[in-house]
Design an enzyme around this catalytic site. Structure first.
Site, PDB file in Angstrom:
ATOM      1  N   TRP A 101      30.752 -18.820 -11.572  1.00  0.00           N
ATOM      2  CA  TRP A 101      30.345 -19.326 -12.893  1.00  0.00           C
ATOM      3  C   TRP A 101      29.406 -18.356 -13.588  1.00  0.00           C
ATOM      4  CZ3 TRP A 101      33.749 -22.248 -14.678  1.00  0.00           C
ATOM      5  CH2 TRP A 101      34.408 -23.182 -13.866  1.00  0.00           C
ATOM      6  N   ASP A 169      22.567 -22.830 -16.619  1.00  0.00           N
ATOM      7  CA  ASP A 169      23.798 -23.617 -16.508  1.00  0.00           C
ATOM      8  C   ASP A 169      23.575 -24.609 -15.369  1.00  0.00           C
ATOM      9  OD1 ASP A 169      26.290 -24.682 -16.004  1.00  0.00           O
ATOM     10  OD2 ASP A 169      27.308 -22.759 -15.692  1.00  0.00           O
ATOM     11  N   LYS A 193      30.598 -33.398 -13.983  1.00  0.00           N
ATOM     12  CA  LYS A 193      30.159 -33.320 -12.591  1.00  0.00           C
ATOM     13  C   LYS A 193      29.168 -34.442 -12.263  1.00  0.00           C
ATOM     14  CE  LYS A 193      32.274 -29.215 -12.490  1.00  0.00           C
ATOM     15  NZ  LYS A 193      31.985 -27.982 -13.203  1.00  0.00           N
TER      16      LYS A 193
HETATM   17  C1  LIG Z   1      32.437 -26.776 -13.815  1.00  0.00           C
HETATM   18  C2  LIG Z   1      31.445 -25.736 -14.172  1.00  0.00           C
HETATM   19  C3  LIG Z   1      31.554 -24.987 -15.353  1.00  0.00           C
HETATM   20  C4  LIG Z   1      32.719 -25.109 -16.302  1.00  0.00           C
HETATM   21  O1  LIG Z   1      32.674 -26.276 -16.992  1.00  0.00           O
HETATM   22  P1  LIG Z   1      33.790 -26.636 -18.081  1.00  0.00           P
HETATM   23  O2  LIG Z   1      33.212 -27.883 -18.659  1.00  0.00           O
HETATM   24  O3  LIG Z   1      35.075 -26.834 -17.347  1.00  0.00           O
HETATM   25  O4  LIG Z   1      33.858 -25.524 -19.051  1.00  0.00           O
HETATM   26  C5  LIG Z   1      30.557 -24.077 -15.622  1.00  0.00           C
HETATM   27  N1  LIG Z   1      29.520 -23.897 -14.802  1.00  0.00           N
HETATM   28  C6  LIG Z   1      29.386 -24.586 -13.650  1.00  0.00           C
HETATM   29  C7  LIG Z   1      28.205 -24.349 -12.768  1.00  0.00           C
HETATM   30  C8  LIG Z   1      30.343 -25.539 -13.307  1.00  0.00           C
HETATM   31  O5  LIG Z   1      30.217 -26.239 -12.170  1.00  0.00           O
END
Ligand SMILES: *Cc1c(COP(=O)(O)O)cnc(C)c1O
Length: 358
Positions: A101, A169, A193
């Site tokens: 990521w 993030d 998540k």
């Molecule tokens: C799932 C995830 C993403 C991507 O998220 P989307 O909503 O599918 O764009 C980005 N960063 C992390 C840490 C993730 O777990």
């Protein structure tokens, strides 16, 4: 329906109580005789939902007054591009490369400005969180990924950045533990998540950074628009925001983040103890000190056994244990809505499987 335990990494498990409440009021919200899905986002009823969601988010996370809370779309992935588009054009930023990521965030940032990779764990297959950083003094921000959902590593403490704002993030561990906003300029997370269904991205941004965003961007990709219009410049993802509000109420009823964090610690300990107590049958892939409490990654003695384990687990009601397609192995995601009971049941199954499949 047989009991299923959901270990998917995302979209992921939601609290049963939340889904039951949503089901009960799906056709008639607040006694108005219409669904929350089919009313105006400018209506009083929806206004109460979005304001309520924001208030609960602020209270639970302890968001300081001088931050804006926004509900955007395009996933966390759009944030990878929006952040540098708004804050980095012709300037410098530091990024820490901790996995799949972080790497995607770096790729997008390079389209807009100068990116210094201040540390990387790629040398050891992203199995740890770096501890020394080569930060730039005049960076606009430092970007980190608090939990690498694929590699299963998590920052236990955020780095000291000498008043350069941290942008984090937090897609896969937001609301899993208490956080200190001291060095933070912005956090963001895809909803799917830990806070709701896919379709909304939560962005929490310090107002001086909102002010510092570039002018002249296309309206929908400018943080200024969404902060000023309180996520209502256009139609927001209404239903998702409604579910997020219910999830926040659920967290509240479980003792807030302090209560949730305590259970998350117990869940992670239960599973890692089972892995470490298996005489090497199961092997964790992350460095001990950086093991994620949200995504537990592990291997079995062979890929054949891994496949058998995942299939038999599924038959026994443990769904979603396959590792990410890019790394293989196994992964159990222990988001907030997963119960301690679910994790204990999984460890019983693991013990039995190991004994029967030497
Ligand atoms: C799932 C995830 C993403 C991507 O998220 P989307 O909503 O599918 O764009 C980005 N960063 C992390 C840490 C993730 O777990």
């Amino acid at each position: 329906m047989a009991k299923k335990y959901n270990f998917f990494a995302g979209p992921a498990i939601l609290p049963q109580e939340v889904m039951k409440k949503a089901q009960a009021e799906l056709l008639d919200f607040n006694g108005i005789g219409l669904s929350i899905m089919e009313i105006s986002h400018r209506s009083k009823d929806f206004e109460a939902v979005i304001n309520g969601a924001e208030t609960k988010i602020r209270t639970l996370l302890g968001v300081p007054e001088n931050f804006s809370v926004m509900f955007l779309q395009g996933g966390a992935s759009l944030q990878f591009g929006m952040i540098p588009m708004n804050l980095l054009i012709g300037k410098k930023a530091d990024y820490v490369n901790t996995g799949a990521w972080a790497k995607k965030a770096i790729k997008e940032a390079k389209l807009f400005g100068m990116v210094n990779v201040a540390a990387s764990s790629e040398d050891k297959n992203f199995s740890y969180i770096p501890e020394t950083f080569n930060f730039t003094a005049d960076a606009q921000y430092v970007h980190i990924t608090s939990n690498e959902t694929i590699g299963g590593v998590q920052w236990m403490n955020f780095p000291e950045t000498n008043s350069v704002p941290l942008i984090i993030d937090m897609s896969s561990d937001i609301f899993s533990r208490k956080i200190d906003f001291k060095n933070i300029g912005m956090i963001y997370a895809g909803a799917q998540k830990n806070i709701g269904p896919a379709g909304a991205t939560l962005v929490i941004m310090r107002n001086d950074l909102v002010e510092a965003c570039a002018d002249g961007l296309t309206t929908m990709l400018s943080y200024k628009t969404h902060a000023k219009e309180k996520s209502m410049y256009n139609t927001p993802p209404c239903f998702i925001i409604y579910i997020i509000k219910l999830v926040m109420e659920w967290i509240e009823s479980h003792g807030g983040l302090a209560g949730i964090e305590k259970i998350n610690n117990e869940k992670a300990k239960t599973l890692y103890d089972a892995i470490d107590g298996s005489n090497g049958y199961f092997k964790g892939t992350a460095a001990l000190k950086d093991r994620s409490k949200m995504n537990v990654t592990f291997r079995l003695p062979s890929e054949e056994l891994e496949e058998k384990f995942i299939n038999e687990a599924k038959k026994a009601g443990f769904i979603g244990l396959k590792g990410h397609r890019s790394v293989g192995g196994c992964r159990a995601s222990l988001y907030n809505a997963m119960s301690l009971e679910g994790v204990s049941e999984l460890t019983q199954f693991m013990k039995k499987f190991a004994a029967e499949n030497k």
